[in-house]
Design a protein around this motif. Sequence first.
Motif, PDB file in Angstrom:
ATOM      1  N   PHE A   2      -2.554  13.614  16.346  1.00  0.00           N
ATOM      2  CA  PHE A   2      -1.943  12.986  15.062  1.00  0.00           C
ATOM      3  C   PHE A   2      -1.722  11.446  15.265  1.00  0.00           C
ATOM      4  CE2 PHE A   2       1.663  11.269  12.892  1.00  0.00           C
ATOM      5  CZ  PHE A   2       1.215  11.714  11.442  1.00  0.00           C
ATOM      6  N   LYS A   3      -2.347  10.561  14.564  1.00  0.00           N
ATOM      7  CA  LYS A   3      -2.299   9.118  14.645  1.00  0.00           C
ATOM      8  C   LYS A   3      -1.206   8.651  13.583  1.00  0.00           C
ATOM      9  CE  LYS A   3      -4.605   4.671  14.100  1.00  0.00           C
ATOM     10  NZ  LYS A   3      -4.818   3.925  13.197  1.00  0.00           N
ATOM     11  N   GLN A   4      -0.262   8.052  14.229  1.00  0.00           N
ATOM     12  CA  GLN A   4       0.908   7.379  13.470  1.00  0.00           C
ATOM     13  C   GLN A   4       0.409   6.183  12.919  1.00  0.00           C
ATOM     14  OE1 GLN A   4       4.348   6.732  15.637  1.00  0.00           O
ATOM     15  NE2 GLN A   4       5.691   6.947  13.797  1.00  0.00           N
ATOM     16  N   LYS A   5       0.720   6.223  11.730  1.00  0.00           N
ATOM     17  CA  LYS A   5       0.421   5.107  10.525  1.00  0.00           C
ATOM     18  C   LYS A   5       1.188   3.697  10.978  1.00  0.00           C
ATOM     19  CE  LYS A   5      -1.945   7.323   6.631  1.00  0.00           C
ATOM     20  NZ  LYS A   5      -1.597   7.148   5.282  1.00  0.00           N
ATOM     21  N   THR A   6       0.773   2.861  10.901  1.00  0.00           N
ATOM     22  CA  THR A   6       1.661   1.427  10.959  1.00  0.00           C
ATOM     23  C   THR A   6       2.264   1.313   9.779  1.00  0.00           C
ATOM     24  OG1 THR A   6      -0.218  -0.142  10.337  1.00  0.00           O
ATOM     25  CG2 THR A   6       0.074   0.332  12.611  1.00  0.00           C
ATOM     26  N   ALA A   7       3.397   0.175   9.542  1.00  0.00           N
ATOM     27  CA  ALA A   7       4.088   0.290   8.399  1.00  0.00           C
ATOM     28  C   ALA A   7       3.200  -0.296   7.645  1.00  0.00           C
ATOM     29  CB  ALA A   7       5.232  -0.928   8.675  1.00  0.00           C
ATOM     30  N   TYR A   8       2.290  -1.497   8.080  1.00  0.00           N
ATOM     31  CA  TYR A   8       1.162  -1.811   6.864  1.00  0.00           C
ATOM     32  C   TYR A   8       0.486  -0.830   6.131  1.00  0.00           C
ATOM     33  CZ  TYR A   8      -2.920  -4.348   5.513  1.00  0.00           C
ATOM     34  OH  TYR A   8      -4.073  -4.722   4.926  1.00  0.00           O
ATOM     35  N   GLU A   9      -0.134   0.124   6.955  1.00  0.00           N
ATOM     36  CA  GLU A   9      -0.837   1.105   6.535  1.00  0.00           C
ATOM     37  C   GLU A   9      -0.190   1.877   5.531  1.00  0.00           C
ATOM     38  OE1 GLU A   9      -4.050   1.928  10.319  1.00  0.00           O
ATOM     39  OE2 GLU A   9      -2.006   2.617  10.610  1.00  0.00           O
ATOM     40  N   MET A  10       1.092   2.108   5.787  1.00  0.00           N
ATOM     41  CA  MET A  10       1.791   2.999   4.798  1.00  0.00           C
ATOM     42  C   MET A  10       2.048   2.277   3.639  1.00  0.00           C
ATOM     43  SD  MET A  10       4.673   5.239   7.151  1.00  0.00           S
ATOM     44  CE  MET A  10       5.276   3.688   8.016  1.00  0.00           C
ATOM     45  N   LEU A  11       2.513   1.048   3.791  1.00  0.00           N
ATOM     46  CA  LEU A  11       2.595   0.226   2.567  1.00  0.00           C
ATOM     47  C   LEU A  11       1.409   0.129   1.567  1.00  0.00           C
ATOM     48  CD1 LEU A  11       5.125  -2.415   3.974  1.00  0.00           C
ATOM     49  CD2 LEU A  11       5.528  -0.509   2.102  1.00  0.00           C
ATOM     50  N   ARG A  12       0.229  -0.226   2.079  1.00  0.00           N
ATOM     51  CA  ARG A  12      -1.013  -0.349   1.561  1.00  0.00           C
ATOM     52  C   ARG A  12      -1.626   1.094   0.850  1.00  0.00           C
ATOM     53  NH1 ARG A  12      -2.375  -3.820  -0.536  1.00  0.00           N
ATOM     54  NH2 ARG A  12      -4.729  -3.620   0.022  1.00  0.00           N
ATOM     55  N   THR A  67      -8.213 -10.707   2.320  1.00  0.00           N
ATOM     56  CA  THR A  67      -7.228 -11.878   1.845  1.00  0.00           C
ATOM     57  C   THR A  67      -5.804 -11.296   1.728  1.00  0.00           C
ATOM     58  OG1 THR A  67      -7.642 -11.214  -0.364  1.00  0.00           O
ATOM     59  CG2 THR A  67      -9.075 -12.821   0.469  1.00  0.00           C
ATOM     60  N   ASP A  68      -5.662 -10.144   1.959  1.00  0.00           N
ATOM     61  CA  ASP A  68      -4.216  -9.433   2.025  1.00  0.00           C
ATOM     62  C   ASP A  68      -3.161 -10.314   2.820  1.00  0.00           C
ATOM     63  OD1 ASP A  68      -5.402  -7.808   0.133  1.00  0.00           O
ATOM     64  OD2 ASP A  68      -4.972  -6.061   1.387  1.00  0.00           O
ATOM     65  N   GLY A  69      -3.398 -10.457   4.181  1.00  0.00           N
ATOM     66  CA  GLY A  69      -2.604 -10.931   4.980  1.00  0.00           C
ATOM     67  C   GLY A  69      -2.298 -12.547   4.553  1.00  0.00           C
ATOM     68  N   TYR A  70      -3.212 -13.225   4.130  1.00  0.00           N
ATOM     69  CA  TYR A  70      -3.228 -14.707   3.632  1.00  0.00           C
ATOM     70  C   TYR A  70      -2.027 -14.700   2.547  1.00  0.00           C
ATOM     71  CZ  TYR A  70      -4.731 -19.404   2.197  1.00  0.00           C
ATOM     72  OH  TYR A  70      -4.831 -20.595   2.040  1.00  0.00           O
ATOM     73  N   ILE A  71      -2.589 -13.827   1.403  1.00  0.00           N
ATOM     74  CA  ILE A  71      -1.520 -13.838   0.408  1.00  0.00           C
ATOM     75  C   ILE A  71      -0.281 -13.611   0.718  1.00  0.00           C
ATOM     76  CG2 ILE A  71      -1.129 -12.903  -1.854  1.00  0.00           C
ATOM     77  CD1 ILE A  71      -4.200 -12.372  -2.319  1.00  0.00           C
ATOM     78  N   TYR A  72      -0.048 -12.514   1.530  1.00  0.00           N
ATOM     79  CA  TYR A  72       1.248 -12.120   2.008  1.00  0.00           C
ATOM     80  C   TYR A  72       2.100 -13.056   2.671  1.00  0.00           C
ATOM     81  CZ  TYR A  72       4.705  -9.014   4.464  1.00  0.00           C
ATOM     82  OH  TYR A  72       5.949  -8.553   4.922  1.00  0.00           O
ATOM     83  N   TRP A  73       1.491 -14.094   3.640  1.00  0.00           N
ATOM     84  CA  TRP A  73       1.879 -15.155   4.249  1.00  0.00           C
ATOM     85  C   TRP A  73       2.410 -16.080   3.421  1.00  0.00           C
ATOM     86  CZ3 TRP A  73       1.735 -20.322   4.913  1.00  0.00           C
ATOM     87  CH2 TRP A  73       2.484 -20.881   5.846  1.00  0.00           C
ATOM     88  N   PHE A  74       1.774 -16.462   2.349  1.00  0.00           N
ATOM     89  CA  PHE A  74       2.299 -17.364   1.315  1.00  0.00           C
ATOM     90  C   PHE A  74       3.404 -16.936   0.544  1.00  0.00           C
ATOM     91  CE2 PHE A  74      -1.630 -19.870   1.685  1.00  0.00           C
ATOM     92  CZ  PHE A  74      -1.199 -21.126   1.855  1.00  0.00           C
ATOM     93  N   ILE A  75       3.465 -15.853   0.121  1.00  0.00           N
ATOM     94  CA  ILE A  75       4.644 -15.190  -0.320  1.00  0.00           C
ATOM     95  C   ILE A  75       5.696 -15.122   0.478  1.00  0.00           C
ATOM     96  CG2 ILE A  75       5.642 -12.879  -1.382  1.00  0.00           C
ATOM     97  CD1 ILE A  75       2.703 -12.172  -2.342  1.00  0.00           C
ATOM     98  N   THR A  76       5.623 -14.846   1.719  1.00  0.00           N
ATOM     99  CA  THR A  76       6.653 -14.588   2.666  1.00  0.00           C
ATOM    100  C   THR A  76       7.440 -15.977   3.192  1.00  0.00           C
ATOM    101  OG1 THR A  76       5.637 -12.688   3.532  1.00  0.00           O
ATOM    102  CG2 THR A  76       7.475 -13.897   4.965  1.00  0.00           C
ATOM    103  N   TYR A  77       6.497 -17.014   3.306  1.00  0.00           N
ATOM    104  CA  TYR A  77       6.928 -18.405   3.964  1.00  0.00           C
ATOM    105  C   TYR A  77       6.794 -19.430   3.172  1.00  0.00           C
ATOM    106  CZ  TYR A  77       6.476 -15.861   8.215  1.00  0.00           C
ATOM    107  OH  TYR A  77       6.686 -14.680   9.164  1.00  0.00           O
ATOM    108  N   GLY A  78       6.290 -19.108   1.862  1.00  0.00           N
ATOM    109  CA  GLY A  78       6.100 -20.522   0.838  1.00  0.00           C
ATOM    110  C   GLY A  78       5.325 -21.602   1.443  1.00  0.00           C
ATOM    111  N   SER A  90      11.764  -7.695  -0.310  1.00  0.00           N
ATOM    112  CA  SER A  90      11.402  -6.529   1.019  1.00  0.00           C
ATOM    113  C   SER A  90       9.854  -6.678   1.226  1.00  0.00           C
ATOM    114  CB  SER A  90      11.977  -5.033   0.801  1.00  0.00           C
ATOM    115  OG  SER A  90      11.077  -4.656  -0.302  1.00  0.00           O
ATOM    116  N   ASP A  91       9.569  -5.926   2.538  1.00  0.00           N
ATOM    117  CA  ASP A  91       8.094  -5.968   2.872  1.00  0.00           C
ATOM    118  C   ASP A  91       7.335  -5.255   1.618  1.00  0.00           C
ATOM    119  OD1 ASP A  91       8.224  -7.715   5.212  1.00  0.00           O
ATOM    120  OD2 ASP A  91       8.350  -5.868   6.272  1.00  0.00           O
TER     121      ASP A  91
END
Length: 110
Positions: A2-12, A67-78, A90-91
């Motif tokens: 069983f491969k445990q999912k990362t938080a990113y994978e669960m949210l996606r 592009t997901d990480g790029y958009i997420y970065w802008f939302i997070t840090y402005g 929240s995440d």
Amino acid sequence: FFKQKTAYEMLRSLVGSEMCIRDRGELFIKNCAKCHGESGNGYGPVTQGFTTWPRQLWVWHNTGPETDGYIYWFITYGRSDMPPWGVILSDKEKWDLVSYVKTIKPPTSE
């Protein structure tokens, strides 16, 4: 094994769920539309006096997962006049907004 999912994978994995689709639109209206406009055109009602216009979010329409990480970065840090939403959202909410932004369609020429 069983491969445990990362938080990113669960949210996606929640991105396409019915609840997520409804919630992310509401999140956008509540937190983003004031500056980016309800259609994502960058002309929200509070942008007068900004040093830079908010980005027209439809440029991310149907972009790939790269592009997901790029958009997420802008939302997070402005950036510039955009506040860092990472201290407020929240995440899961930030990933919901990433997904929503990618559904905003460009304006049509008629």
